[in-house]
Design an enzyme around this catalytic site. Sequence first.
Site, short mmCIF file in Angstrom:
data_model
loop_
_atom_site.label_atom_id
_atom_site.label_comp_id
_atom_site.label_asym_id
_atom_site.label_seq_id
_atom_site.Cartn_x
_atom_site.Cartn_y
_atom_site.Cartn_z
N CYS A 1 5.33 2.73 8.25
CA CYS A 1 5.30 4.00 8.98
C CYS A 1 4.11 4.83 8.54
O CYS A 1 3.45 4.52 7.55
CB CYS A 1 6.60 4.79 8.76
SG CYS A 1 6.79 5.40 7.07
N PRO B 1 0.86 -1.20 0.00
CA PRO B 1 0.00 0.00 0.00
C PRO B 1 0.89 1.25 0.00
O PRO B 1 1.27 1.75 1.05
CB PRO B 1 -0.80 -0.14 1.29
CG PRO B 1 0.09 -0.94 2.19
CD PRO B 1 0.89 -1.85 1.32
N ASP C 1 6.01 2.62 1.81
CA ASP C 1 5.08 1.57 2.21
C ASP C 1 4.38 2.02 3.49
O ASP C 1 5.02 2.16 4.54
CB ASP C 1 5.84 0.26 2.43
CG ASP C 1 4.94 -0.93 2.73
OD1 ASP C 1 3.79 -0.72 3.14
OD2 ASP C 1 5.41 -2.07 2.57
N HIS C 2 3.07 2.26 3.38
CA HIS C 2 2.35 2.80 4.53
C HIS C 2 2.26 1.80 5.68
O HIS C 2 1.87 2.16 6.80
CB HIS C 2 0.94 3.23 4.12
CG HIS C 2 0.46 4.47 4.80
ND1 HIS C 2 0.66 4.71 6.14
CD2 HIS C 2 -0.23 5.55 4.33
CE1 HIS C 2 0.12 5.88 6.46
NE2 HIS C 2 -0.43 6.40 5.39
N ARG C 3 2.62 0.55 5.46
CA ARG C 3 2.61 -0.43 6.54
C ARG C 3 3.76 -0.23 7.51
O ARG C 3 3.67 -0.61 8.68
CB ARG C 3 2.67 -1.85 5.96
CG ARG C 3 1.49 -2.25 5.11
CD ARG C 3 1.71 -3.61 4.46
NE ARG C 3 2.88 -3.61 3.57
CZ ARG C 3 3.32 -4.68 2.91
NH1 ARG C 3 2.70 -5.84 3.07
NH2 ARG C 3 4.38 -4.58 2.12
#
Length: 474
Positions: free
Chosen positions: A448, A270, A444-446
């Site tokens: 941070c 994501p 990658d929003h996972r």
Amino acid sequence: MTTVERTQVFLLPDLGEGLSEAEIVEWRVAVGDVVTVDQSVVEVETAKAVVDVPCPYAGRVVTLHGAAGEVRPVGQPLITIAPLDGGDEPAGHATYREEERAGSGNVLIGYGTGHGNATRRRRRPRLVLAPEPTDAPPAGVPSPAGVPSPAGVPSSTGGTGAVAGGASGGATGSGDPVRSPSALVISPIVRRLARERGVDLGSVRGSGPGGVIRRADVEAVLTVPAARLAAVPDPHVAPAPTGDGDVIVPLTGVRKAIADKLSRSRREIPEVTIWVDVDATGLLETRAAINAATPDAPVSILALLARICLSGLRRFPQLNARVDTEGQRIVQSAGVHLGIAAQTDRGLLVPVLRDAQRLTTAELAAELAATTAAARAGSLPPARLTGGTFTLNNYGVFGVDGSTPIINHPEAALLGIGRIVDKPWVVDGQLAVRKVTQLSLTFDHRVCDGGVAGGFLRHVADCVERPALLIAAV
């Protein structure tokens, strides 16, 4: 013990992550040649790079397993070496016998001396007789003459040796006369490429040993307009409707590896992209001052940006990470293995500078120049193209300002740099012309949230505008 019993067979070694086969590009030795331990004997091409393969044995070459253009699976025989007799042994050769008995540690840098799984099913080289064209070859496409089969390549009668050509009364297993073949093809990759691109192999002149058609020969024919190529129908594949002059590019080799990796990245990660415009005038002035002081060791803008990124990753290590989906965890890397996106003739490659945080700015500049040059020359081993933890992408060299790049899976972030151009900029309340560029960070929003990503990008931007901050951050 006879010489045959004492021969040693070198198997194609493990070539790295997910690489199960390689195509022989060119043999460096011939049958009868004397080789030493770790001498390069063959150049092969994988989906990631062109690699010189060294042999761990010393002696005389007895057999070369495979011809140029043939695909060899990992773990299958590559070359057979026989020990030299006493009178045959050149001066200094005995020094290699101890190394040979102990085993070479340099079979393929990054992959060790393992021979892989010897039970892997062998892909046998076959001579394919392409159907003879009913009409004359298309204009501009050379028509080959009959050529002999390379030694050791199966002939149409099932044996080995020269292909029957010009001999009357020969018979195949079905009793039909043996005709002189119109094409010599060994590699299944070449056959598939010809089928997918609609190339009549009977109209292609082979440049390999004995006239073997290589992939480059098929690709050269593809420069002819598609409407002029004779299609080779495949009964198992439904024909796809195409317009006149359409070009079909199969996803093979490096192109397929790129497509697979980018597709996986987009499916799994994501990603979010943020960007900022920055005044790079101070960075250009700093580079000019460094190069004036050390003209023998110039630094590039990319090297300075790499140094800035390393400073940012020291402050925000969350971005120097990957997500382990199976273990349901985030793994932050202890070292920064910096990937540098490099456009090459074989496609987009991302060579990696391992533990880049240990390098000085001058060392970074030298490593970047050498690595990108090797990537474009196709001489990097596959180990140098994997294992990155953060990527730097200078798409400004293509004359563009911004981009939303796809993350190099399984990394967590990528910094992009646009072109540096003159733009109006406000300096101390006054309008001025400055050197401006756009920086973009895809993350990658996972791993941070926006605060960490924004903090990293702002630190990079501040260092670009005021390079003296780098000294304060050390």
